[in-house]
Design an enzyme around this catalytic site. Structure first.
Site, PDB file in Angstrom:
ATOM      1  N   HIS A 214      -3.253   7.448   1.828  1.00  0.00           N
ATOM      2  CA  HIS A 214      -3.646   6.108   1.375  1.00  0.00           C
ATOM      3  C   HIS A 214      -5.024   5.813   1.960  1.00  0.00           C
ATOM      4  O   HIS A 214      -5.294   6.118   3.116  1.00  0.00           O
ATOM      5  CB  HIS A 214      -2.628   5.076   1.847  1.00  0.00           C
ATOM      6  CG  HIS A 214      -3.107   3.669   1.661  1.00  0.00           C
ATOM      7  ND1 HIS A 214      -3.579   3.217   0.460  1.00  0.00           N
ATOM      8  CD2 HIS A 214      -3.213   2.630   2.535  1.00  0.00           C
ATOM      9  CE1 HIS A 214      -3.960   1.956   0.595  1.00  0.00           C
ATOM     10  NE2 HIS A 214      -3.746   1.579   1.840  1.00  0.00           N
TER      11      HIS A 214
ATOM     12  N   ASN B 151      -9.978  -0.101  -0.441  1.00  0.00           N
ATOM     13  CA  ASN B 151      -8.523   0.009  -0.380  1.00  0.00           C
ATOM     14  C   ASN B 151      -7.950  -0.569  -1.680  1.00  0.00           C
ATOM     15  O   ASN B 151      -8.025  -1.778  -1.902  1.00  0.00           O
ATOM     16  CB  ASN B 151      -8.017  -0.766   0.842  1.00  0.00           C
ATOM     17  CG  ASN B 151      -6.503  -0.701   1.001  1.00  0.00           C
ATOM     18  OD1 ASN B 151      -5.786  -0.288   0.093  1.00  0.00           O
ATOM     19  ND2 ASN B 151      -6.031  -1.126   2.157  1.00  0.00           N
TER      20      ASN B 151
ATOM     21  N   CYS C 286       0.813  -1.230   0.000  1.00  0.00           N
ATOM     22  CA  CYS C 286       0.000   0.000   0.000  1.00  0.00           C
ATOM     23  C   CYS C 286       0.843   1.275   0.000  1.00  0.00           C
ATOM     24  O   CYS C 286       0.338   2.349  -0.342  1.00  0.00           O
ATOM     25  CB  CYS C 286      -0.939   0.002   1.197  1.00  0.00           C
ATOM     26  SG  CYS C 286      -2.117  -1.361   1.156  1.00  0.00           S
TER      27      CYS C 286
HETATM   28  O1  UT7 Z   1      -3.724  -0.789   3.515  1.00  0.00           O
HETATM   29  C1  UT7 Z   1      -2.878  -1.412   4.422  1.00  0.00           C
HETATM   30  C2  UT7 Z   1      -3.287  -1.124   5.771  1.00  0.00           C
HETATM   31  N1  UT7 Z   1      -4.506  -1.801   6.132  1.00  0.00           N
HETATM   32  C3  UT7 Z   1      -5.209  -1.239   7.062  1.00  0.00           C
HETATM   33  O2  UT7 Z   1      -4.872  -0.168   7.460  1.00  0.00           O
HETATM   34  C4  UT7 Z   1      -6.386  -1.960   7.644  1.00  0.00           C
HETATM   35  C5  UT7 Z   1      -6.364  -1.711   9.112  1.00  0.00           C
HETATM   36  N2  UT7 Z   1      -7.417  -2.330   9.853  1.00  0.00           N
HETATM   37  C6  UT7 Z   1      -8.725  -1.980   9.741  1.00  0.00           C
HETATM   38  O3  UT7 Z   1      -9.105  -1.197   8.916  1.00  0.00           O
HETATM   39  C7  UT7 Z   1      -9.689  -2.572  10.757  1.00  0.00           C
HETATM   40  O4  UT7 Z   1      -8.956  -3.194  11.787  1.00  0.00           O
HETATM   41  C8  UT7 Z   1     -10.687  -3.579  10.139  1.00  0.00           C
HETATM   42  C9  UT7 Z   1     -11.696  -2.846   9.282  1.00  0.00           C
HETATM   43  C10 UT7 Z   1      -9.947  -4.627   9.337  1.00  0.00           C
HETATM   44  C11 UT7 Z   1     -11.467  -4.281  11.263  1.00  0.00           C
HETATM   45  O5  UT7 Z   1     -12.109  -3.338  12.087  1.00  0.00           O
HETATM   46  P1  UT7 Z   1     -11.987  -3.438  13.671  1.00  0.00           P
HETATM   47  O6  UT7 Z   1     -12.857  -2.396  14.227  1.00  0.00           O
HETATM   48  O7  UT7 Z   1     -10.527  -3.400  14.009  1.00  0.00           O
HETATM   49  O8  UT7 Z   1     -12.643  -4.828  13.965  1.00  0.00           O
HETATM   50  P2  UT7 Z   1     -11.987  -6.121  14.629  1.00  0.00           P
HETATM   51  O9  UT7 Z   1     -10.994  -6.747  13.712  1.00  0.00           O
HETATM   52  O10 UT7 Z   1     -11.560  -5.775  16.006  1.00  0.00           O
HETATM   53  O11 UT7 Z   1     -13.243  -7.064  14.700  1.00  0.00           O
HETATM   54  C12 UT7 Z   1     -14.380  -6.763  15.501  1.00  0.00           C
HETATM   55  C13 UT7 Z   1     -15.438  -7.811  15.275  1.00  0.00           C
HETATM   56  C14 UT7 Z   1     -14.902  -9.225  15.380  1.00  0.00           C
HETATM   57  O12 UT7 Z   1     -15.873  -9.999  16.027  1.00  0.00           O
HETATM   58  P3  UT7 Z   1     -15.726 -10.385  17.587  1.00  0.00           P
HETATM   59  O13 UT7 Z   1     -14.415 -11.121  17.683  1.00  0.00           O
HETATM   60  O14 UT7 Z   1     -15.712  -9.065  18.295  1.00  0.00           O
HETATM   61  O15 UT7 Z   1     -16.934 -11.206  17.834  1.00  0.00           O
HETATM   62  C15 UT7 Z   1     -14.783  -9.670  13.970  1.00  0.00           C
HETATM   63  O16 UT7 Z   1     -14.899 -11.049  13.810  1.00  0.00           O
HETATM   64  O17 UT7 Z   1     -15.971  -7.687  13.963  1.00  0.00           O
HETATM   65  C16 UT7 Z   1     -15.936  -8.965  13.306  1.00  0.00           C
HETATM   66  N3  UT7 Z   1     -15.777  -8.743  11.881  1.00  0.00           N
HETATM   67  C17 UT7 Z   1     -16.826  -8.567  11.054  1.00  0.00           C
HETATM   68  N4  UT7 Z   1     -18.145  -8.535  11.262  1.00  0.00           N
HETATM   69  C18 UT7 Z   1     -18.943  -8.305  10.217  1.00  0.00           C
HETATM   70  C19 UT7 Z   1     -14.630  -8.676  11.157  1.00  0.00           C
HETATM   71  N5  UT7 Z   1     -14.921  -8.458   9.864  1.00  0.00           N
HETATM   72  C20 UT7 Z   1     -16.267  -8.377   9.771  1.00  0.00           C
HETATM   73  C21 UT7 Z   1     -17.157  -8.151   8.711  1.00  0.00           C
HETATM   74  N6  UT7 Z   1     -18.477  -8.116   8.982  1.00  0.00           N
HETATM   75  N7  UT7 Z   1     -16.747  -7.933   7.457  1.00  0.00           N
END
Ligand code: UT7
Length: 323
Positions: free
Chosen positions: A250, A280, A113
């Site tokens: 980005h 992204n 990225c």
């Molecule tokens: O470009 C390179 C750099 N990349 C990035 O910068 C990405 C960085 N990360 C992010 O943007 C975020 O961390 C994400 C969007 C990937 C995830 O968001 P988050 O608020 O950090 O969520 P999380 O990973 O802490 O997950 C929270 C909950 C989990 O469930 P439990 O364990 O709390 O029951 C996940 O399983 O959300 C769940 N979850 C989803 N639920 C519905 C993860 N993906 C999804 C989904 N739909 N698509």
């Protein structure tokens, strides 16, 4: 001193739009979750048989036209991608041939990225060293080909697309009143390589593999590293936050954009946002955003534009330019 002036920019997005609502029929997710956690509403997906070089070529041709530069004047092509057409030769060579360019160097850069920032810094250094006069810098990706479409944690985040800028060597005074790229700063810390990676490759599995990410960890590092790299650029150029006309980050997650702007005390109205419509697009996201904001008249000649990115590796960096 010689400066790399941005003479024009261009972009290309595949026709197919994939909405959150459609994704919710494929994996256990919802439009609401994706919007709230990422700000993404839809993304573009390359057609079957449409390769990264096809997207790159269209963006490059669009940028050359915008710059009023003939392909035969290009003496350097740097293409940032983590999704090349083939393991080799470089996707840049295919684009070079399709444009009809037969002089100069053409190569790919792989910083995921952050790839476009790495490519821009590389081309800027070639120009400043007198080794190139007219450079095409391209970010092009088909991340849809790397995604595990059963993993809701990653497949909802990415999209395909390409963007490009044309850089031309011009004489400057060596002050921050010059037009062109004023500073670039690149960073990498390979200790974090396992937080965002692809589980395949020619030398390991002999397969392409799928993208894997520890999202929460990456998020945490992104806000810290991006704020640091913005401050580093401003300090090197002798400018302050209030001098930034446009921050072009980005586009990974709207919450990262908001968090970085808040940490830096930058007015959100001065941040270019495309993540809602593009998702992204990895190395393509910054030149896609640049093209949109230049073409719609937000970024004007003379403006101070600060670009930044962070991605797998980890890699991160910034490029500060006077448009
Ligand atoms: O470009 C390179 C750099 N990349 C990035 O910068 C990405 C960085 N990360 C992010 O943007 C975020 O961390 C994400 C969007 C990937 C995830 O968001 P988050 O608020 O950090 O969520 P999380 O990973 O802490 O997950 C929270 C909950 C989990 O469930 P439990 O364990 O709390 O029951 C996940 O399983 O959300 C769940 N979850 C989803 N639920 C519905 C993860 N993906 C999804 C989904 N739909 N698509």
């Amino acid at each position: 001193m010689i400066r790399s002036v941005v003479a024009g920019c261009g972009s290309y997005l595949p026709d197919r739009v994939l909405t959150n609502v459609e994704l919710a029929k494929m994996v256990d997710t919802s439009d609401e979750w994706i919007r709230e956690r990422t700000g993404i509403v839809e993304r573009h997906i390359a057609a079957d048989g449409q390769k990264t070089s096809d997207l790159a070529l269209r963006a490059a041709a669009n940028a050359l036209e915008h710059a009023g530069v003939k392909a035969s004047d290009v003496d350097l092509i740097v293409l940032a991608t983590a999704t090349p057409d083939d393991t080799f030769p470089a996707t840049a060579c295919r684009v070079q041939a399709e444009l009809g360019v037969t002089q100069g160097a053409a190569f790919d850069i792989q910083a995921v990225c952050s790839g476009f920032i790495y490519a821009l810094a590389t081309a800027d250094n070639f120009i400043k060293a007198g080794q190139a006069k007219t450079a095409l810098v391209i970010g092009a990706e088909t991340f849809s080909r790397l995604l595990d479409w059963t993993d809701r944690g990653t497949c909802v985040l990415f999209g395909d697309g390409a963007g490009a800028v044309v850089l031309k060597a011009e004489q400057g005074q060596g002050t921050n009143a010059d037009r062109g790229i004023l500073t670039t700063h690149l960073h990498a810390d390979g200790r974090f390589r396992d937080l965002l990676y692809v589980d395949g490759g020619p030398s390991s599995t002999k397969t392409v593999g799928h993208l894997r990410m520890a999202g929460r960890e990456v998020f945490r590092h992104a806000v810290v590293n991006l704020a640091q790299v913005v401050n580093e650029a401003l300090e090197a150029a002798g400018l302050s936050q209030s001098d930034i006309d446009w921050l072009v980050p980005h586009q990974a997650n709207k919450r990262i954009l908001d968090g970085t702007a808040r940490k830096l005390n930058i007015d959100p109205a001065r941040v270019v946002v495309t993540v809602d419509r593009h998702g992204n697009t990895s190395a393509a996201s910054v030149p896609l955003a640049l093209t949109e904001a230049t073409r719609d008249g937000r970024i004007k000649p003379g403006n101070i534009v600060l670009m930044e990115a962070m991605g797998g590796g980890f890699t991160w960096g910034s490029a500060l330019a006077r448009w």
